[in-house]
Write a protein that holds these residues in place. Structure first.
Motif, PDB file in Angstrom:
ATOM      1  N   GLU A 224       0.818  -1.215   0.000  1.00 52.68           N
ATOM      2  CA  GLU A 224       0.000   0.000   0.000  1.00 52.68           C
ATOM      3  C   GLU A 224       0.853   1.268   0.000  1.00 52.68           C
ATOM      4  O   GLU A 224       0.507   2.252  -0.658  1.00 52.68           O
ATOM      5  CB  GLU A 224      -0.931   0.014   1.219  1.00 52.68           C
ATOM      6  CG  GLU A 224      -1.765   1.283   1.323  1.00 52.68           C
ATOM      7  CD  GLU A 224      -2.762   1.251   2.464  1.00 52.68           C
ATOM      8  OE1 GLU A 224      -3.387   2.298   2.731  1.00 52.68           O
ATOM      9  OE2 GLU A 224      -2.927   0.179   3.084  1.00 52.68           O
ATOM     10  N   HIS A 225       1.956   1.239   0.731  1.00 55.86           N
ATOM     11  CA  HIS A 225       2.778   2.445   0.865  1.00 55.86           C
ATOM     12  C   HIS A 225       3.946   2.472  -0.115  1.00 55.86           C
ATOM     13  O   HIS A 225       4.794   3.364  -0.031  1.00 55.86           O
ATOM     14  CB  HIS A 225       3.266   2.577   2.308  1.00 55.86           C
ATOM     15  CG  HIS A 225       2.158   2.821   3.283  1.00 55.86           C
ATOM     16  ND1 HIS A 225       1.521   4.027   3.398  1.00 55.86           N
ATOM     17  CD2 HIS A 225       1.543   1.989   4.167  1.00 55.86           C
ATOM     18  CE1 HIS A 225       0.568   3.944   4.315  1.00 55.86           C
ATOM     19  NE2 HIS A 225       0.564   2.719   4.804  1.00 55.86           N
ATOM     20  N   GLY A 226       3.994   1.511  -1.029  1.00 56.00           N
ATOM     21  CA  GLY A 226       5.023   1.528  -2.058  1.00 56.00           C
ATOM     22  C   GLY A 226       6.441   1.419  -1.507  1.00 56.00           C
ATOM     23  O   GLY A 226       7.369   2.045  -2.024  1.00 56.00           O
ATOM     24  N   ILE A 227       6.601   0.602  -0.476  1.00 52.90           N
ATOM     25  CA  ILE A 227       7.907   0.471   0.161  1.00 52.90           C
ATOM     26  C   ILE A 227       8.784  -0.484  -0.647  1.00 52.90           C
ATOM     27  O   ILE A 227       8.334  -1.568  -1.050  1.00 52.90           O
ATOM     28  CB  ILE A 227       7.749  -0.035   1.613  1.00 52.90           C
ATOM     29  CG1 ILE A 227       6.866   0.942   2.413  1.00 52.90           C
ATOM     30  CG2 ILE A 227       9.105  -0.201   2.284  1.00 52.90           C
ATOM     31  CD1 ILE A 227       6.522   0.437   3.808  1.00 52.90           C
ATOM     32  N   ASN A 228      10.028  -0.106  -0.845  1.00 54.65           N
ATOM     33  CA  ASN A 228      10.990  -0.965  -1.541  1.00 54.65           C
ATOM     34  C   ASN A 228      11.497  -2.011  -0.554  1.00 54.65           C
ATOM     35  O   ASN A 228      12.499  -1.820   0.127  1.00 54.65           O
ATOM     36  CB  ASN A 228      12.149  -0.127  -2.085  1.00 54.65           C
ATOM     37  CG  ASN A 228      13.194  -0.976  -2.799  1.00 54.65           C
ATOM     38  OD1 ASN A 228      12.907  -2.106  -3.221  1.00 54.65           O
ATOM     39  ND2 ASN A 228      14.408  -0.449  -2.912  1.00 54.65           N
ATOM     40  N   ALA A 229      10.780  -3.111  -0.450  1.00 54.43           N
ATOM     41  CA  ALA A 229      11.090  -4.106   0.570  1.00 54.43           C
ATOM     42  C   ALA A 229      11.055  -5.510  -0.015  1.00 54.43           C
ATOM     43  O   ALA A 229      10.213  -5.842  -0.851  1.00 54.43           O
ATOM     44  CB  ALA A 229      10.110  -4.001   1.734  1.00 54.43           C
ATOM     45  N   THR A 230      11.983  -6.321   0.458  1.00 56.11           N
ATOM     46  CA  THR A 230      11.980  -7.753   0.192  1.00 56.11           C
ATOM     47  C   THR A 230      11.435  -8.433   1.436  1.00 56.11           C
ATOM     48  O   THR A 230      11.975  -8.245   2.538  1.00 56.11           O
ATOM     49  CB  THR A 230      13.399  -8.262  -0.104  1.00 56.11           C
ATOM     50  OG1 THR A 230      13.902  -7.599  -1.275  1.00 56.11           O
ATOM     51  CG2 THR A 230      13.392  -9.764  -0.339  1.00 56.11           C
ATOM     52  N   LEU A 231      10.366  -9.202   1.281  1.00 59.41           N
ATOM     53  CA  LEU A 231       9.692  -9.811   2.420  1.00 59.41           C
ATOM     54  C   LEU A 231       9.990 -11.302   2.465  1.00 59.41           C
ATOM     55  O   LEU A 231       9.890 -11.994   1.445  1.00 59.41           O
ATOM     56  CB  LEU A 231       8.186  -9.574   2.338  1.00 59.41           C
ATOM     57  CG  LEU A 231       7.740  -8.116   2.143  1.00 59.41           C
ATOM     58  CD1 LEU A 231       6.224  -8.026   2.106  1.00 59.41           C
ATOM     59  CD2 LEU A 231       8.310  -7.236   3.241  1.00 59.41           C
ATOM     60  N   VAL A 232      10.336 -11.783   3.661  1.00 59.01           N
ATOM     61  CA  VAL A 232      10.694 -13.189   3.827  1.00 59.01           C
ATOM     62  C   VAL A 232       9.874 -13.765   4.975  1.00 59.01           C
ATOM     63  O   VAL A 232       9.967 -13.286   6.106  1.00 59.01           O
ATOM     64  CB  VAL A 232      12.199 -13.359   4.119  1.00 59.01           C
ATOM     65  CG1 VAL A 232      12.551 -14.845   4.142  1.00 59.01           C
ATOM     66  CG2 VAL A 232      13.032 -12.613   3.084  1.00 59.01           C
ATOM     67  N   ASN A 233       9.059 -14.788   4.660  1.00 58.64           N
ATOM     68  CA  ASN A 233       8.185 -15.404   5.660  1.00 58.64           C
ATOM     69  C   ASN A 233       8.935 -16.501   6.406  1.00 58.64           C
ATOM     70  O   ASN A 233       8.766 -17.696   6.149  1.00 58.64           O
ATOM     71  CB  ASN A 233       6.948 -15.971   4.964  1.00 58.64           C
ATOM     72  CG  ASN A 233       5.905 -16.517   5.920  1.00 58.64           C
ATOM     73  OD1 ASN A 233       5.030 -17.265   5.524  1.00 58.64           O
ATOM     74  ND2 ASN A 233       5.977 -16.141   7.191  1.00 58.64           N
TER      75      ASN A 233
ATOM     76  N   GLU B  79      22.190 -15.149  -0.318  1.00 63.82           N
ATOM     77  CA  GLU B  79      21.158 -15.398  -1.326  1.00 63.82           C
ATOM     78  C   GLU B  79      20.809 -14.135  -2.103  1.00 63.82           C
ATOM     79  O   GLU B  79      20.616 -14.183  -3.324  1.00 63.82           O
ATOM     80  CB  GLU B  79      19.903 -15.960  -0.665  1.00 63.82           C
ATOM     81  CG  GLU B  79      18.759 -16.222  -1.657  1.00 63.82           C
ATOM     82  CD  GLU B  79      17.511 -16.752  -0.984  1.00 63.82           C
ATOM     83  OE1 GLU B  79      17.598 -17.143   0.186  1.00 63.82           O
ATOM     84  OE2 GLU B  79      16.446 -16.750  -1.627  1.00 63.82           O
ATOM     85  N   TYR B  80      20.750 -13.003  -1.424  1.00 60.66           N
ATOM     86  CA  TYR B  80      20.340 -11.765  -2.076  1.00 60.66           C
ATOM     87  C   TYR B  80      21.526 -10.868  -2.447  1.00 60.66           C
ATOM     88  O   TYR B  80      21.338  -9.747  -2.913  1.00 60.66           O
ATOM     89  CB  TYR B  80      19.361 -10.989  -1.171  1.00 60.66           C
ATOM     90  CG  TYR B  80      18.017 -11.667  -1.064  1.00 60.66           C
ATOM     91  CD1 TYR B  80      17.727 -12.510   0.011  1.00 60.66           C
ATOM     92  CD2 TYR B  80      17.049 -11.496  -2.052  1.00 60.66           C
ATOM     93  CE1 TYR B  80      16.498 -13.133   0.110  1.00 60.66           C
ATOM     94  CE2 TYR B  80      15.804 -12.123  -1.960  1.00 60.66           C
ATOM     95  CZ  TYR B  80      15.538 -12.945  -0.881  1.00 60.66           C
ATOM     96  OH  TYR B  80      14.325 -13.572  -0.799  1.00 60.66           O
ATOM     97  N   GLY B  81      22.743 -11.365  -2.234  1.00 59.81           N
ATOM     98  CA  GLY B  81      23.920 -10.608  -2.621  1.00 59.81           C
ATOM     99  C   GLY B  81      24.047  -9.273  -1.907  1.00 59.81           C
ATOM    100  O   GLY B  81      24.447  -8.265  -2.509  1.00 59.81           O
ATOM    101  N   VAL B  82      23.707  -9.233  -0.623  1.00 64.31           N
ATOM    102  CA  VAL B  82      23.745  -7.987   0.152  1.00 64.31           C
ATOM    103  C   VAL B  82      25.197  -7.646   0.490  1.00 64.31           C
ATOM    104  O   VAL B  82      25.913  -8.454   1.087  1.00 64.31           O
ATOM    105  CB  VAL B  82      22.903  -8.121   1.436  1.00 64.31           C
ATOM    106  CG1 VAL B  82      23.005  -6.845   2.269  1.00 64.31           C
ATOM    107  CG2 VAL B  82      21.453  -8.443   1.094  1.00 64.31           C
ATOM    108  N   GLU B  83      25.612  -6.436   0.121  1.00 64.45           N
ATOM    109  CA  GLU B  83      26.989  -5.998   0.369  1.00 64.45           C
ATOM    110  C   GLU B  83      27.128  -5.164   1.632  1.00 64.45           C
ATOM    111  O   GLU B  83      28.199  -5.082   2.213  1.00 64.45           O
ATOM    112  CB  GLU B  83      27.494  -5.178  -0.828  1.00 64.45           C
ATOM    113  CG  GLU B  83      27.603  -5.972  -2.109  1.00 64.45           C
ATOM    114  CD  GLU B  83      28.604  -7.123  -1.984  1.00 64.45           C
ATOM    115  OE1 GLU B  83      28.376  -8.177  -2.597  1.00 64.45           O
ATOM    116  OE2 GLU B  83      29.609  -6.971  -1.240  1.00 64.45           O
ATOM    117  N   LYS B  84      26.041  -4.523   2.055  1.00 64.20           N
ATOM    118  CA  LYS B  84      26.113  -3.729   3.281  1.00 64.20           C
ATOM    119  C   LYS B  84      24.733  -3.732   3.954  1.00 64.20           C
ATOM    120  O   LYS B  84      23.689  -3.835   3.310  1.00 64.20           O
ATOM    121  CB  LYS B  84      26.530  -2.292   2.986  1.00 64.20           C
ATOM    122  CG  LYS B  84      25.497  -1.498   2.208  1.00 64.20           C
ATOM    123  CD  LYS B  84      25.792  -0.006   2.212  1.00 64.20           C
ATOM    124  CE  LYS B  84      24.656   0.772   1.527  1.00 64.20           C
ATOM    125  NZ  LYS B  84      24.810   2.222   1.664  1.00 64.20           N
TER     126      LYS B  84
END
Length: 767
Positions: free
Chosen positions: A593-602, A686-691
């Motif tokens: 709804e708020h257009g948040i740039n988020a990756t959600l993991v259950n 898995e998501y290639g997070v650098e920081k």
């Protein structure tokens, strides 16, 4: 046949006169007009009003009149359908004594000996049910009319509107009966349907309907009825149960007021065209609009088709009556469903209307005459505008104000319980022998009563037991028995929940103007205050800069995720984690709804990749945990409330109080899930997070496990850590040491709101 000559009246010589003293007293009080309410299907039953038929000449003569008019149409005597045993010797009429409770076995359909005949009775066939209900309601209104009642307004629920239209002169009695009978025959020709009452407002029900279901009625701000094919209704019922939304089946053979009625709509219009329709002489409220019916609507044949297919807007209709002139509302038909709904609707009003039912439920052991006489008594007390010269002496016996036998003084339990009743039902005075359900209580209100009883008396009384002891005096005795251990508690088991199925959740506007879907309003407001107002996560050197990457572990419904999004004006990347499917669904909605740039993991974050049992509390999602500890969680909530009062936050305490006590009362009504656990470093890879600019951890006793799931090589990617820690087995010191070892400056605080608990906030910032 017009209204004036269709109601059969008894000769005046058959009517006993009223004593002069009550009459003189009544004349000193301003008379109030009365609005009649006519119920629809659902509360009908075999032999409804049988005692009235046997003992009240006016009632009997009008039933007989209707039966004769219906014979050519139905091909049967409707009296044989309603009163198949009317020729047998009647039992003595019981005096108008207080009810001692309802027949619970009959109410639940478990009285096999009593219910066998009724279950298969013809009265439950739609072609007979609707004419039968019309006849009984019309005859009862005729009885009231013979006693001088001239309603200034009326409202009917579904079929009940036909009774109102007849009494208002829109249709003659003959035409009303014919139209009702032919309409019922058309409905019976349709495929069977089902109906479901749901504890949700209209706006939240509409998205659940899909292609085949229809909104059938709006009975209260948060009570709607849905109708449609049985399999679709059953699927929705399961879905609601999974999500913890209260619902119950409505006794019905068809999906009334739904699109399933549309195939016969034009035929109903054509039927209505065959009758002379006149302007109403008595105002009555339309089910279709929720406003007083207009002359154009009442005389339009197509209105009857719209009434057939469109939802019953009973809540709006009652609002129309209550917003007008002060009046008494009298239910004229079987059961007390309308009275209960109106009483609940009126709770929020400064001036409460007098609401009276005049026929019993099928499972009420009182006699029909006793209930009727009680209604007369309440009309007298409410200064109703009746011709008291015409009311029989026996009906006024209940008004005797002489001395009563001395009753035992109320116990301490009864006094405390009375205060709970007043709060729950919004009443100023109580009669210890009046049923909770006669005062407007229903199953949903009774649930709130159970919570409050548990809070005050530390006992768990079941909903079923509440129905068995509905009066104040009897309920107090049952509570004392539970406290002493002489009566076993009968706890109810919550319906099992399943992942992946849920109903539309309630929504809330936050103080900053943003809207969120949520699970529990008081809990949501508490978390909002903690995150947005006190900015717990944005102090002690912790910052959230535009372009940051944030890991929100234990995201719940996403308030911290929303906070980070608003702080950076949307220039942020967020990874949000939550293991409970119902909460994860709400999180997903809020993020979208708020257009948040988020990756959600259950999933839950831990020190291993595995599956584990997760204990989810629908009424307190924030306290859900992989390591539940009931005693500790109760202690924490009590401490928070105490601390808030000490620092002058009474307004916050008031908001949280109901949530806290509800939680304490319903603590063991948990829903278990088998949740997936993942190590944080595996997610990073898995998501290639650098920081990770900020790692926020709020996971109810799992905080150390989260940190143990970070490989040494990944610690250097993390700039800031904020977490809530439960200091068990010196856990705070362990976490402080771990963070310092990885190069963080660490600060630990014991927030004033958590004084007296083992909960600490730990802040780690890398130079």
């Amino acid at each position: 046949m017009t209204l004036s000559n269709s109601i059969v009246t008894a000769p005046s010589t058959q009517v006993a006169q009223v004593p002069q003293v009550p009459l003189a007293a009544a004349e000193t009080t301003p008379r109030l007009p009365v609005a009649l309410m006519f119920p629809g299907l659902g509360d009908h039953y075999l032999d409804m009003g049988l005692e009235l038929y046997r003992t009240q000449p006016i009632f009997q003569k009008n039933v007989d009149l209707c039966a004769e008019l219906l014979k050519p149409e139905l091909g049967v005597d409707i009296r044989d359908i309603i009163y198949p045993n009317r020729a047998s010797s009647p039992a003595p009429v019981a005096p108008a004594a207080p009810s001692k409770g309802i027949d619970l076995r009959k109410m639940l359909g478990r009285d096999k000996s009593a219910n066998a005949e009724e279950k298969n009775a013809p009265i439950h066939r739609t072609c007979y049910t609707q004419p039968a209900l019309f006849v009984v309601e019309y005859a009862l209104a005729s009885l009231w009319r013979s006693w001088g009642l001239r309603p200034d307004a009326m409202i009917g629920y579904s079929l009940g509107e036909y009774v109102a239209a007849c009494l208002a002169g829109v249709l003659s009695l003959q035409d009303s009966l014919t139209l009702v009978a032919r309409r019922a025959a058309l409905i019976e020709s349709l495929p069977p349907g089902a109906m479901l009452a749901i504890s949700l407002p209209e706006i939240q029900v509409l998205p659940l309907l899909g292609t085949h279901l229809s909104l059938s009625a709006i009975n209260a701000p948060e009570l709607s009825v849905v109708a449609g094919p049985p399999e679709e209704v059953e699927a929705l019922e399961r879905r609601l149960a999974t999500d913890g939304v209260a619902s119950r089946r409505v006794k019905s053979s068809h999906a009334f007021h739904s699109r399933m009625m549309e195939p016969i709509a034009e035929q109903v219009t054509q039927l209505a065209k065959g009758y002379t329709l006149k302007a109403p002489r008595i105002p009555y409220v339309s089910n279709v609009t929720g406003a007083f019916i207009t002359e154009a609507e009442a005389t339009d044949p197509s209105y009857f088709a719209r009434h057939l297919c469109q939802p019953v807007r009973f809540f709006e209709g009652i609002s129309q009556l209550l917003d007008g002139a002060e009046r008494i509302l009298l239910e004229s038909g079987p059961g007390q469903t309308l009275s209960s709904m109106v009483t609940q609707h009126a709770q929020t009003r400064a001036k409460k209307p007098v609401v009276i039912a005049s026929m019993r439920h099928s499972y009420d052991p009182q006699s029909d005459v006793a209930v009727l006489h009680k209604a007369v008594s309440r009309l007298w007390q409410g200064a109703a505008s009746l011709d008291w010269d015409q009311v029989p002496q026996s009906a006024l016996a209940a008004n005797d104000t002489g001395p009563r036998p001395e009753a035992a003084a109320p116990s301490d339990t009864e006094d405390k319980l009375g205060a709970i009743w007043k709060k729950t039902l919004n009443l100023e005075t109580l009669d210890r022998d009046v049923s909770f359900f006669d005062l407007g209580g229903n199953s949903l209100v009774a649930t709130r009563l159970i919570f409050r009883i548990s809070r005050v008396f530390s006992v768990k009384i079941s909903l079923r037991r509440l129905y068995e002891v509905p009066t104040l005096a009897d309920m107090a005795k049952a509570i004392d028995a539970l406290k002493s251990g002489s009566e076993p508690a009968k706890a109810t088991k919550p319906a099992p929940s399943q992942p992946g199925k849920s109903a539309l959740k309630p929504r809330l506007q936050l103080p900053n103007g943003l809207h969120v879907t949520h699970q529990n309003e008081a809990e949501t407001r508490h978390f909002y205050s903690d995150i947005f107002d006190h900015r717990t996560y944005a102090k002690n050197g912790v910052t959230i800069e535009p372009g940051a990457c944030v890991f929100d572990v234990g995201s719940n419904i996403g308030l911290f995720t929303l906070f980070a999004h608003t702080e950076t004006k949307g220039n942020i990347r967020i990874f949000a984690f939550d293991p409970a499917p119902p909460i994860f669904e709400i999180l997903s909605r809020n993020v979208a709804e708020h257009g948040i740039n988020a990756t959600l993991v259950n999933c839950g974050i831990s020190n291993r990749n595995a599956e584990a049992q997760f204990t989810f509390y629908p009424r307190s999602a924030g306290m859900s945990s992989f390591h539940p500890d009931v005693a500790e969680e109760k202690h924490v909530l009590r401490s928070i409330m105490r601390n808030q009062r000490q620092v002058g936050m009474a307004d916050v305490v008031d908001q949280v109080a109901d949530y806290t006590e509800e939680l304490l009362d319903a603590r063991f009504e948990a829903v278990p899930f088998t949740a997936k656990l993942r190590r944080l470093s595996d997610v990073i890879r898995e998501y290639g997070v650098e920081k990770i600019d900020l790692l926020k951890v709020d996971v109810q006793k799992c905080e150390l496990e989260v940190l143990e799931g970070i490989d040494d090589a990944d610690w250097s990617k993390i700039r800031q850590v904020v977490l809530e820690a439960h200091d068990v087995d010196d856990r705070v010191h362990t976490i402080e040491t771990l963070l310092r070892r990885h190069g963080f400056s660490v600060k630990t605080e014991h927030d004033e709101m958590y004084e007296g608990t083992n909960i600490h906030n730990i802040y780690g910032v890398r130079a």
